[in-house]
Each structure stands twice: as C-alpha cells, then as structure tokens.
Design a protein around this motif. Structure first.
Motif, mmCIF file in Angstrom:
data_model
loop_
_atom_site.group_PDB
_atom_site.id
_atom_site.type_symbol
_atom_site.label_atom_id
_atom_site.label_comp_id
_atom_site.label_asym_id
_atom_site.label_seq_id
_atom_site.Cartn_x
_atom_site.Cartn_y
_atom_site.Cartn_z
ATOM 1 N N PRO A 220 87.668 96.878 -9.502
ATOM 2 C CA PRO A 220 87.632 95.792 -10.484
ATOM 3 C C PRO A 220 87.165 96.286 -11.845
ATOM 4 N N PRO A 221 87.423 95.509 -12.896
ATOM 5 C CA PRO A 221 86.830 95.834 -14.206
ATOM 6 C C PRO A 221 85.320 95.637 -14.138
ATOM 7 N N ILE A 222 84.564 96.610 -14.650
ATOM 8 C CA ILE A 222 83.107 96.610 -14.498
ATOM 9 C C ILE A 222 82.417 96.615 -15.849
ATOM 10 N N SER A 223 81.386 95.767 -15.976
ATOM 11 C CA SER A 223 80.481 95.807 -17.124
ATOM 12 C C SER A 223 79.142 96.338 -16.637
ATOM 13 N N TYR A 224 78.562 97.306 -17.353
ATOM 14 C CA TYR A 224 77.282 97.904 -16.976
ATOM 15 C C TYR A 224 76.169 97.309 -17.829
ATOM 16 N N ILE A 225 75.185 96.706 -17.181
ATOM 17 C CA ILE A 225 74.038 96.103 -17.867
ATOM 18 C C ILE A 225 72.774 96.728 -17.278
ATOM 19 N N PRO A 226 72.251 97.805 -17.886
ATOM 20 C CA PRO A 226 71.172 98.585 -17.264
ATOM 21 C C PRO A 226 69.767 98.043 -17.514
ATOM 22 N N ALA A 227 69.564 96.762 -17.251
ATOM 23 C CA ALA A 227 68.237 96.155 -17.343
ATOM 24 C C ALA A 227 68.221 94.967 -16.398
ATOM 25 N N SER A 228 67.162 94.829 -15.614
ATOM 26 C CA SER A 228 67.154 93.856 -14.524
ATOM 27 C C SER A 228 67.296 92.420 -15.024
ATOM 28 N N THR A 229 66.458 92.013 -15.971
ATOM 29 C CA THR A 229 66.518 90.635 -16.468
ATOM 30 C C THR A 229 67.853 90.351 -17.133
ATOM 31 N N GLU A 230 68.316 91.287 -17.951
ATOM 32 C CA GLU A 230 69.586 91.090 -18.648
ATOM 33 C C GLU A 230 70.767 91.104 -17.684
#
Length: 305
Positions: A220-230
C-alpha cells in the motif's frame, strides 16, 4: 589478570562512538592512544574484545568488560553522590547519569511518569535513547545503556530480563476513511490501495498487522510519521489506517472519531532488560518500571511473571 579503568573507559567509548577516531575525540586523546589502550586491554585479559568493523562491535568477552565499565561508572557516581550528601549546595551538579533505551509508544503512554518520579526521588539525570522496542537490545550489547524496554524475551549475557506485560494495538481509521477505502472490509485488494501510516521503516508492528489482515503480500501507499503522539493524530486526521496503542486511541474511539477496521488486536510483549549491577539507583528504576507496567499494560502470561 589486570584490567585497567583506563582500558575499560576506552572500550566503552569506542563502542559508544563507533570508531577509534570518534572515541579519541570524545576522550581527548589520539586515535593511536585509543588503539594502544585497546591492545593493552586485550593483552591483559587474553581475549579479543572488539570487532574492528564500522561501527565497532563488542565480542562476547567484550560485552562482559563493557558491563564492568558501566558498573564501575555507575557505582562511582552513586558513591560520589552519597559522599556529597543530599543537603549540599552541589546536589544538582552531582546527579548520576543513567542511560536507558525505550520505545516511543511506552514513552508517550506510561513510562514518562516513571522517569519523572525517578528524578523527583533520586539524584539522577536520565538519558533516553529512543528506538523501536525490537531494536533496543543492541544498545545493551554495545554498553551504551544500562537498561532497556525491549520486545525480546531472550536474555543478553550479563543482563536480567523481567516480563512487563503487553501493549495492545488496535487497527483503526476514521469513519470517512473506512467508507472510502475499505467499504467491503480490509480485503487484500482494498489494503493494497488504502493509504497506511507507519512510524518508521523499522515499524514491524504495522507490517505484521498488514500481513495478518491481507494474508498475501500487498504494497500500500505509506506515510511515515516518526513520533508516537503525531502517529495516532495522523490516523485521526485520516492520513491512513494504523495500529495504535489502545490506551492512546481510547478517547477517539469513544468519541467515534476513529473506528476499528477489523475485530482484531495485536498484543506486543514488552520486557525490561538491565545489566546485573549492584546498584540501588538501577534497582529503584526497575521497581518503578515493573510497578507502572503492571498498572498500564496487559498482564504477561503466568509463565513469564
């Protein structure tokens, strides 16, 4: 067998910095002096303690010496703090450096209050090295940290392992997202097109959930958000679906801002691994960590208690 404090300090620096040159800079000596100290240490113990790779890594015998180096450093700082006394003007400057490793989700949910209590009750200055729970054992092996939250039940030589419990993850998305991308449920065809959120490229939790749901390889298309809350906010904002800690997403679930995409959860066992040191400070941190985990995590099976 003579093991010098200088040699141990140099070994720890090489493993922490990764190369002889970087270790030399941190110790304010020449790379040649670093090399001589490591050779002298290896001659003294009759063992190879370092693999000369980039970055340098410890041999099993080197790991034992790193433990000794960390033990000496911690006990020295604890003794200095006790000698100075709790009522002296220099109390704050005498705080004990305590390096540990933790995963982002634990920090964002239950572990930070543990660290705050440690700072209130003990003269410590805690350094947190943050990485995925599946990666944190490498910081223990290198001697960079004294303790770590990990997902690895296998003990490291020279370390004690305590089962903490499991963090429960729920695969969720917004109602609008589900209506648009998963109208017939999380089928393999839909999951191959539906945008997904990952923490980073080491995020095996999301990939394992995807594999379980799809039952076949999908990309699938993936977005990486490397912070837990965000990360969980990105899911709430409809960036994609993701498996989020239940304790983090409970309010959004209750309010209907997100819904489960499937009746399924994933429990990730967590463990507290720490060097076997005779340290009141490390013992105190261990007790607080185990107690907080018992309150916030899914209890471990009886066989791991």
């Amino acid at each position: 067998m003579e093991i010098s404090q200088e040699g141990l300090q140099t070994l720890a620096a090489v493993l922490r910095e990764g190369t002889f040159d970087a270790a030399a800079t941190s110790l304010h000596i020449t790379p040649s002096a670093v090399s001589q100290r490591i050779k002298a240490l290896e001659t003294s113990v009759g063992r190879v303690v370092l693999r000369r790779t980039k970055p340098a890594t410890a041999t099993p015998d080197g790991e034992l010496l790193v433990r000794l180096a960390k033990q000496w450093e911690l006990l020295r700082e604890e003794t200095r703090s006790e000698l100075m006394g709790s009522g002296t003007a220099d109390q704050d400057s005498a705080r004990i450096h305590l390096p540990i490793a933790a995963n982002a989700d634990s920090l964002a949910t239950w572990f930070l209050p543990v660290l705050a209590r440690m700072h209130h009750e003990h003269p410590v200055a805690i350094e947190v090295v943050r990485d995925d729970e599946s990666q944190n054992t490498r910081f223990l092996r290198s001697g960079e940290v004294l303790a770590a939250i990990t997902s690895d039940p296998l003990g490291i030589r020279g370390c004690t392992t305590r089962a903490l419990g499991s963090m429960r993850y729920l695969p969720v998305a917004t109602p609008d997202y589900v209506a648009r991308w998963l109208p017939d449920g999380p089928t393999a065809a839909a999951l191959s097109r539906a945008p997904m959120v990952l923490f980073d490229r080491n995020d095996y939790i999301q990939r394992d959930v995807l594999t379980t749901l799809a039952a076949q390889p999908v990309s699938p298309p993936i977005s990486y958000i490397p912070a837990s809350t965000e990360f969980h906010l990105a899911v709430e904002l409809g960036v994609g679906w993701g498996a989020v800690p239940e304790v983090q997403i409970a309010d959004a679930l209750g309010a209907g801002r997100v819904i489960p995409i499937v009746d399924h959860h994933v429990d990730i066992p967590l463990f507290w691994q720490y060097w076997k040191l005779s340290s009141p400070i490390l013992d105190a941190l261990t007790d607080l960590t185990v107690a907080a985990a018992a309150e916030h995590l899914v209890p471990p099976p009886d066989r791991l208690r």
